[in-house]
Design a protein around this motif. Sequence first.
Motif, PDB file in Angstrom:
ATOM      1  N   VAL A  21       0.840  -1.208   0.000  1.00 22.79           N
ATOM      2  CA  VAL A  21       0.000   0.000   0.000  1.00 22.79           C
ATOM      3  C   VAL A  21       0.869   1.250   0.000  1.00 22.79           C
ATOM      4  N   ILE A  22       1.867   1.274   0.861  1.00 27.24           N
ATOM      5  CA  ILE A  22       2.693   2.474   0.986  1.00 27.24           C
ATOM      6  C   ILE A  22       3.593   2.682  -0.218  1.00 27.24           C
ATOM      7  N   GLY A  23       4.296   1.654  -0.651  1.00 24.17           N
ATOM      8  CA  GLY A  23       5.306   1.850  -1.686  1.00 24.17           C
ATOM      9  C   GLY A  23       5.122   1.063  -2.958  1.00 24.17           C
ATOM     10  N   GLY A  24       3.989   0.393  -3.103  1.00 23.18           N
ATOM     11  CA  GLY A  24       3.769  -0.438  -4.274  1.00 23.18           C
ATOM     12  C   GLY A  24       3.797   0.311  -5.591  1.00 23.18           C
ATOM     13  N   ALA A  25       3.498   1.597  -5.568  1.00 22.11           N
ATOM     14  CA  ALA A  25       3.532   2.375  -6.810  1.00 22.11           C
ATOM     15  C   ALA A  25       4.946   2.427  -7.386  1.00 22.11           C
ATOM     16  N   VAL A 106       2.381   9.791  -0.204  1.00 20.99           N
ATOM     17  CA  VAL A 106       3.416   8.975  -0.841  1.00 20.99           C
ATOM     18  C   VAL A 106       2.926   8.473  -2.192  1.00 20.99           C
ATOM     19  N   ASN A 107       1.696   8.010  -2.232  1.00 19.30           N
ATOM     20  CA  ASN A 107       1.181   7.452  -3.478  1.00 19.30           C
ATOM     21  C   ASN A 107       0.883   8.511  -4.522  1.00 19.30           C
ATOM     22  N   VAL A 108       0.422   9.673  -4.121  1.00 20.79           N
ATOM     23  CA  VAL A 108       0.232  10.759  -5.090  1.00 20.79           C
ATOM     24  C   VAL A 108       1.576  11.113  -5.721  1.00 20.79           C
ATOM     25  N   LEU A 110       4.328   9.187  -5.977  1.00 27.07           N
ATOM     26  CA  LEU A 110       4.807   8.089  -6.826  1.00 27.07           C
ATOM     27  C   LEU A 110       4.009   7.977  -8.126  1.00 27.07           C
ATOM     28  N   TYR A 111       2.707   8.123  -8.036  1.00 18.75           N
ATOM     29  CA  TYR A 111       1.895   8.043  -9.258  1.00 18.75           C
ATOM     30  C   TYR A 111       2.170   9.223 -10.180  1.00 18.75           C
ATOM     31  N   ALA A 112       2.356  10.404  -9.634  1.00 20.96           N
ATOM     32  CA  ALA A 112       2.685  11.566 -10.467  1.00 20.96           C
ATOM     33  C   ALA A 112       4.007  11.331 -11.197  1.00 20.96           C
ATOM     34  N   ALA A 113       5.012  10.848 -10.481  1.00 15.14           N
ATOM     35  CA  ALA A 113       6.310  10.578 -11.106  1.00 15.14           C
ATOM     36  C   ALA A 113       6.183   9.488 -12.165  1.00 15.14           C
ATOM     37  N   TRP A 114       5.427   8.443 -11.883  1.00 14.43           N
ATOM     38  CA  TRP A 114       5.240   7.353 -12.834  1.00 14.43           C
ATOM     39  C   TRP A 114       4.533   7.841 -14.092  1.00 14.43           C
ATOM     40  N   LEU A 115       3.468   8.620 -13.905  1.00 14.58           N
ATOM     41  CA  LEU A 115       2.726   9.124 -15.071  1.00 14.58           C
ATOM     42  C   LEU A 115       3.566  10.079 -15.911  1.00 14.58           C
ATOM     43  N   ILE A 116       4.350  10.920 -15.263  1.00 14.74           N
ATOM     44  CA  ILE A 116       5.244  11.827 -15.996  1.00 14.74           C
ATOM     45  C   ILE A 116       6.264  11.026 -16.798  1.00 14.74           C
ATOM     46  N   THR A 117       6.842  10.015 -16.180  1.00 20.60           N
ATOM     47  CA  THR A 117       7.811   9.158 -16.864  1.00 20.60           C
ATOM     48  C   THR A 117       7.169   8.455 -18.058  1.00 20.60           C
ATOM     49  N   ARG A 118       5.993   7.907 -17.868  1.00 19.04           N
ATOM     50  CA  ARG A 118       5.285   7.209 -18.963  1.00 19.04           C
ATOM     51  C   ARG A 118       4.988   8.169 -20.115  1.00 19.04           C
ATOM     52  N   ARG A 119       4.575   9.374 -19.756  1.00 16.34           N
ATOM     53  CA  ARG A 119       4.247  10.361 -20.792  1.00 16.34           C
ATOM     54  C   ARG A 119       5.481  10.715 -21.602  1.00 16.34           C
TER      55      ARG A 119
END
Length: 123
Positions: A21-25, A106-108, A110-119
Amino acid sequence: MINALAADAVVLLHLAFIAFVIGGAALLWRWPRLVVLHVPAVLWGAYAEFAGMICPLTPLENRLRALAGDGGYRGGFVEHYLLPLIYPEALTREVQLVLGLFVVAVNVALYAAWLITRRRLHG
């Protein structure tokens, strides 16, 4: 013996779920399809903290401990196992809210960084 081992397995499962939950993103960079498991896990974890509820794994662990002849405990998993490591006092409503906000923050991030990277990669 079996019940005590099963109770210990529930504790390990509970710890693994909390870590997910905490770091799975952070795993999404390697395994993006985990998003379908991670989002519901985060929603559940944050909801449980904000609602002040006890995870269903806690009563299961206590029941297995009782069947093994051990004493169970009152309160939740976080209060019994984790907070004594982090906080000397018992779990309070305020601490639960802070934990819930921590999970969300934490998840916001991580998800923001992941989405930026994917984009950038698929852009």
